[in-house]
Design an enzyme around this catalytic site. Sequence first.
Site, PDB file in Angstrom:
ATOM      1  N   ARG A 142       0.795  -1.230   0.000  1.00 25.53           N
ATOM      2  CA  ARG A 142       0.000   0.000   0.000  1.00 25.53           C
ATOM      3  C   ARG A 142       0.829   1.283   0.000  1.00 25.53           C
ATOM      4  O   ARG A 142       0.417   2.296   0.553  1.00 25.53           O
ATOM      5  CB  ARG A 142      -0.976   0.032   1.182  1.00 25.53           C
ATOM      6  CG  ARG A 142      -1.995  -1.082   1.174  1.00 25.53           C
ATOM      7  CD  ARG A 142      -2.972  -1.032   0.017  1.00 25.53           C
ATOM      8  NE  ARG A 142      -3.748  -2.248  -0.011  1.00 25.53           N
ATOM      9  CZ  ARG A 142      -3.358  -3.342  -0.689  1.00 25.53           C
ATOM     10  NH1 ARG A 142      -2.259  -3.343  -1.424  1.00 25.53           N
ATOM     11  NH2 ARG A 142      -4.095  -4.426  -0.656  1.00 25.53           N
ATOM     12  N   SER A 184     -10.072   0.835   3.831  1.00 18.91           N
ATOM     13  CA  SER A 184      -9.457   0.543   5.130  1.00 18.91           C
ATOM     14  C   SER A 184      -8.875   1.824   5.711  1.00 18.91           C
ATOM     15  O   SER A 184      -8.166   2.553   5.028  1.00 18.91           O
ATOM     16  CB  SER A 184      -8.318  -0.466   4.961  1.00 18.91           C
ATOM     17  OG  SER A 184      -8.822  -1.652   4.409  1.00 18.91           O
ATOM     18  N   GLU A 254      -4.024   4.271   6.503  1.00 14.73           N
ATOM     19  CA  GLU A 254      -3.956   4.035   5.056  1.00 14.73           C
ATOM     20  C   GLU A 254      -4.636   5.218   4.350  1.00 14.73           C
ATOM     21  O   GLU A 254      -4.179   5.665   3.305  1.00 14.73           O
ATOM     22  CB  GLU A 254      -4.655   2.712   4.688  1.00 14.73           C
ATOM     23  CG  GLU A 254      -4.570   2.410   3.199  1.00 14.73           C
ATOM     24  CD  GLU A 254      -5.018   0.991   2.846  1.00 14.73           C
ATOM     25  OE1 GLU A 254      -4.713   0.047   3.595  1.00 14.73           O
ATOM     26  OE2 GLU A 254      -5.680   0.858   1.804  1.00 14.73           O
TER      27      GLU A 254
END
Length: 258
Positions: A142, A184, A254
């Site tokens: 990510r 998320s 995130e």
Amino acid sequence: MFFKTIDFSKYSSIKVGQPTEVLMIEKGDTIPNDRYLIGGANNLLVSPTPPPLMMLSKDFAYIKEEENMLEIGAAMPTGRIVSYAKKHDIAGFEFCSKLPGTLGGMLAMNAGVKEYEIFNILHSIEIEGKWIAKDNINHGYRFAKLSGIATAARFEIKEGFSQELLDALLSLRSNQPLDPSAGSAFKNPEGDYAGRLIEVVGLKGIRKGDMQWSEVHANFLVNLGKGSFEDAKYLIDSAKEKIFKKFNIMLQEEIKIL
Ligand SMILES: Cc1cc2nc3c(=O)[nH]c(=O)nc-3n(C[C@H](O)[C@H](O)[C@H](O)COP(=O)(O)OP(=O)(O)OC[C@H]3O[C@@H](n4cnc5c(N)ncnc54)[C@H](O)[C@@H]3O)c2cc1C
């Protein structure tokens, strides 16, 4: 370039924010270096005082084929990439089907599902006029360290769109809440799941105003109506604090807080 007013309470996937002036970049413009670039705002939480913002205009929403390469503009929405791959029987893009956003956002986040990530299928990225090979870009779970604004990317064309894989991925993702969210909230810490930790410290389902740690999946911060930035930030900070106290793990967001 021109200015456009974007209402983030409607445009962002989490439906938080306010009408804000955003500079729209057109083909041939010099990209300013004192503004924050947004894509589809599916991974953003916009505060009442965001930094100056900019966005790539639809000049950057294109797909073209050259020899064995697919070149896709960074403003191209992921849904349209999947439709194109399906129509032209191209493999590799199936996982983009349920990742809301634009190609630019996917590249910057190295977005993915399970073992499928955009960097796995990437060949190179155009950053401010220069093509940079994937191997020269630092990336991981990510994240990708882009040296500037991505305007396009190239992918080697591999034949064989898999409807089976698409269906499998779509059903796999049905454990996510349907309420507005930004995906998320936290990255998973190594060897664990942010959702599990949020649940263990008793925050699953906990609400502040109209924002809530989802009852469906604890790592999703959902907006049940008129959720505000302050409520979202309060829940994020309290989760970080509680999890740090109990497990000595400092979760990393995130979502990007602007
Ligand atoms: C319901 C839901 C489910 C989701 N599930 C997943 C999931 O399973 N896996 C996953 O990885 N993500 C998931 N996400 C998050 C989101 O889909 C991805 O992060 C997506 O790639 C964001 O794209 P965007 O265009 O909306 O980017 P934005 O949210 O607008 O921006 C995200 C970041 O990308 C940067 N960026 C955008 N465009 C460019 C560009 N052209 N050049 C350089 N930087 C750029 C921005 O500066 C920002 O830092 C989910 C989101 C939602 C709402």
